[in-house]
Design an enzyme around this catalytic site. Sequence first.
Site, PDB file in Angstrom:
ATOM      1  N   PRO A   1      39.804  36.196  40.501  1.00 15.55           N
ATOM      2  CA  PRO A   1      40.911  36.004  41.394  1.00 15.55           C
ATOM      3  C   PRO A   1      40.535  37.090  42.645  1.00 15.55           C
ATOM      4  O   PRO A   1      40.680  38.234  42.408  1.00 15.55           O
ATOM      5  CB  PRO A   1      42.303  35.963  41.034  1.00 15.55           C
ATOM      6  CG  PRO A   1      41.893  35.870  39.199  1.00 15.55           C
ATOM      7  CD  PRO A   1      40.605  36.481  39.260  1.00 15.55           C
ATOM      8  N   HIS A   2      40.706  36.288  43.926  1.00 16.51           N
ATOM      9  CA  HIS A   2      40.368  37.314  44.813  1.00 16.51           C
ATOM     10  C   HIS A   2      40.718  36.470  46.388  1.00 16.51           C
ATOM     11  O   HIS A   2      40.687  35.426  46.387  1.00 16.51           O
ATOM     12  CB  HIS A   2      38.945  37.889  45.330  1.00 16.51           C
ATOM     13  CG  HIS A   2      37.855  36.819  45.222  1.00 16.51           C
ATOM     14  ND1 HIS A   2      37.411  36.164  44.309  1.00 16.51           N
ATOM     15  CD2 HIS A   2      37.362  36.233  46.521  1.00 16.51           C
ATOM     16  CE1 HIS A   2      36.415  35.316  44.928  1.00 16.51           C
ATOM     17  NE2 HIS A   2      36.610  35.474  46.043  1.00 16.51           N
ATOM     18  N   SER A   3      41.313  36.929  47.425  1.00 14.28           N
ATOM     19  CA  SER A   3      41.423  36.357  48.589  1.00 14.28           C
ATOM     20  C   SER A   3      40.633  36.876  49.582  1.00 14.28           C
ATOM     21  O   SER A   3      39.368  37.489  49.413  1.00 14.28           O
ATOM     22  CB  SER A   3      42.926  36.274  48.885  1.00 14.28           C
ATOM     23  OG  SER A   3      43.146  35.686  50.067  1.00 14.28           O
TER      24      SER A   3
ATOM     25  N   TYR B   1      38.617  28.012  42.760  1.00 16.89           N
ATOM     26  CA  TYR B   1      37.133  28.673  43.534  1.00 16.89           C
ATOM     27  C   TYR B   1      36.722  29.930  42.787  1.00 16.89           C
ATOM     28  O   TYR B   1      35.632  30.308  42.812  1.00 16.89           O
ATOM     29  CB  TYR B   1      37.069  28.880  44.963  1.00 16.89           C
ATOM     30  CG  TYR B   1      38.310  30.008  45.032  1.00 16.89           C
ATOM     31  CD1 TYR B   1      38.044  31.416  45.384  1.00 16.89           C
ATOM     32  CD2 TYR B   1      39.549  29.476  45.200  1.00 16.89           C
ATOM     33  CE1 TYR B   1      39.019  32.426  45.733  1.00 16.89           C
ATOM     34  CE2 TYR B   1      40.723  30.461  45.808  1.00 16.89           C
ATOM     35  CZ  TYR B   1      40.036  31.716  45.965  1.00 16.89           C
ATOM     36  OH  TYR B   1      41.439  32.807  46.261  1.00 16.89           O
TER      37      TYR B   1
END
Length: 152
Positions: free
Chosen positions: A66-68, A56
């Site tokens: 990139p991350h959450s 995603y």
Amino acid sequence: MLLRDIVEQNHYLFTDKFDTWQDSVYGAAKPLLADGTLENEYLDKIIENVNTYGPYFVIMPDVAMPHSTLGGVGVNKTAIGFCKVKEPVVFDPNDPEKNARLFFTLAAVDSDKHLQNMMMLSELLMKDGIIEDLLKAETAQDLLDIDAKYAD
């Protein structure tokens, strides 16, 4: 301004390759891990999310963010890290559009700052020619030169 901040905080990395896409998530975040901005739990969550939802965070060919979850476990400071890898990282062998060589790892403890960082990064990446210039960058000085070139 954004690239200058990344350089000044030592939140950048240039490398040749990562063996797996999972390695790229950890590798790209190395500068953020080194100064305690992030902890491995946050990166574990990103990998878990990719396993669940697919890649995603590959927002365009060659570019991954990139991350959450916002304020996720393992985030101690708000920051953006930059990593350039020479060999493309393959996230989906059936979709070359999901390969990435530029990684902007996002860490946020505060939703306003997180949105501000995402907007700054999006604005930067929309500038004509910047992706090509970033793909040629090999040093911190290159990042500073790119920052100056695209400053408003």
